[in-house]
Design a protein around this motif. Sequence first.
Motif, short mmCIF file in Angstrom:
data_model
loop_
_atom_site.label_atom_id
_atom_site.label_comp_id
_atom_site.label_asym_id
_atom_site.label_seq_id
_atom_site.Cartn_x
_atom_site.Cartn_y
_atom_site.Cartn_z
N LYS A 180 47.46 45.18 40.55
CA LYS A 180 47.00 45.43 41.48
C LYS A 180 47.52 47.36 42.19
CE LYS A 180 47.98 41.25 44.36
NZ LYS A 180 47.92 41.08 45.52
N LYS B 279 34.08 48.93 45.52
CA LYS B 279 34.04 48.48 44.11
C LYS B 279 33.01 48.92 43.21
CE LYS B 279 33.03 43.52 42.64
NZ LYS B 279 32.48 41.78 42.73
N GLN C 10 34.09 50.01 39.78
CA GLN C 10 34.11 49.40 38.57
C GLN C 10 33.12 50.51 37.76
OE1 GLN C 10 31.21 46.31 39.95
NE2 GLN C 10 33.74 45.12 39.94
N THR D 115 36.44 45.35 35.92
CA THR D 115 36.38 44.63 36.71
C THR D 115 36.96 43.90 37.73
OG1 THR D 115 35.17 43.18 34.69
CG2 THR D 115 35.22 42.44 36.93
N VAL D 116 36.40 44.13 38.99
CA VAL D 116 36.83 43.67 40.31
C VAL D 116 36.59 42.99 40.86
CG1 VAL D 116 37.84 45.04 42.89
CG2 VAL D 116 36.90 47.10 41.28
N GLU D 117 38.44 42.15 40.71
CA GLU D 117 38.11 40.31 41.81
C GLU D 117 38.13 40.70 43.48
OE1 GLU D 117 41.03 37.96 39.82
OE2 GLU D 117 39.60 38.00 38.06
N LYS D 118 39.06 41.59 43.76
CA LYS D 118 39.45 41.31 44.98
C LYS D 118 39.70 42.76 46.18
CE LYS D 118 42.51 39.09 48.68
NZ LYS D 118 43.75 38.40 48.35
N THR E 115 42.17 44.38 43.02
CA THR E 115 42.96 43.71 42.22
C THR E 115 41.60 43.76 41.21
OG1 THR E 115 43.78 41.91 43.75
CG2 THR E 115 43.25 41.01 41.92
N LEU E 116 42.00 43.59 39.89
CA LEU E 116 41.44 43.97 38.85
C LEU E 116 41.75 42.04 38.44
CD1 LEU E 116 42.50 47.20 37.17
CD2 LEU E 116 40.28 46.28 38.84
N LYS E 117 40.71 42.49 37.27
CA LYS E 117 40.40 41.08 36.67
C LYS E 117 41.52 40.75 35.63
CE LYS E 117 37.05 38.21 33.10
NZ LYS E 117 35.70 38.55 32.56
N ALA E 118 42.36 39.30 35.18
CA ALA E 118 43.50 39.40 34.65
C ALA E 118 43.52 40.23 33.43
CB ALA E 118 43.99 37.98 34.44
N GLU F 54 42.71 43.46 32.65
CA GLU F 54 42.79 44.66 33.00
C GLU F 54 43.75 45.97 33.26
OE1 GLU F 54 38.78 44.84 34.14
OE2 GLU F 54 38.24 43.18 32.77
#
Length: 95
Positions: free
Chosen positions: A21, A36, A40, A46-49, A82-85, A87
């Motif tokens: 985060k 977002k 990016q 890659t942004v998740e949330k 929150t980024l993709k796991a 990253e």
Amino acid sequence: MSILKRPLLTEKLTAMNEAGKYAFEVDRKANKIEIKKAIQSRYGVTVEKISTMRTQGKLKSRNTKSGVVTGRTVSSKKAIVTLKAGEVIDFYSGI
């Protein structure tokens, strides 16, 4: 108009970096979709949330010769991303 103003680097937010985060100060009129896309494109992740919050400026006052002067600091908007796991964003690579 730049959507991302600056990353927020405090102790609490730096501890959140380990969980993927990151926090940014953003333009007050920007929405989550614009934030977002900006993150990016700038950092290539890659942004998740995205969670956003608006903070109201603090009241300030001081005594002068002509009396008490009161005012308010600038209001702002923060985004916690929150980024993709797996990253990461490295803010210190250009230093």
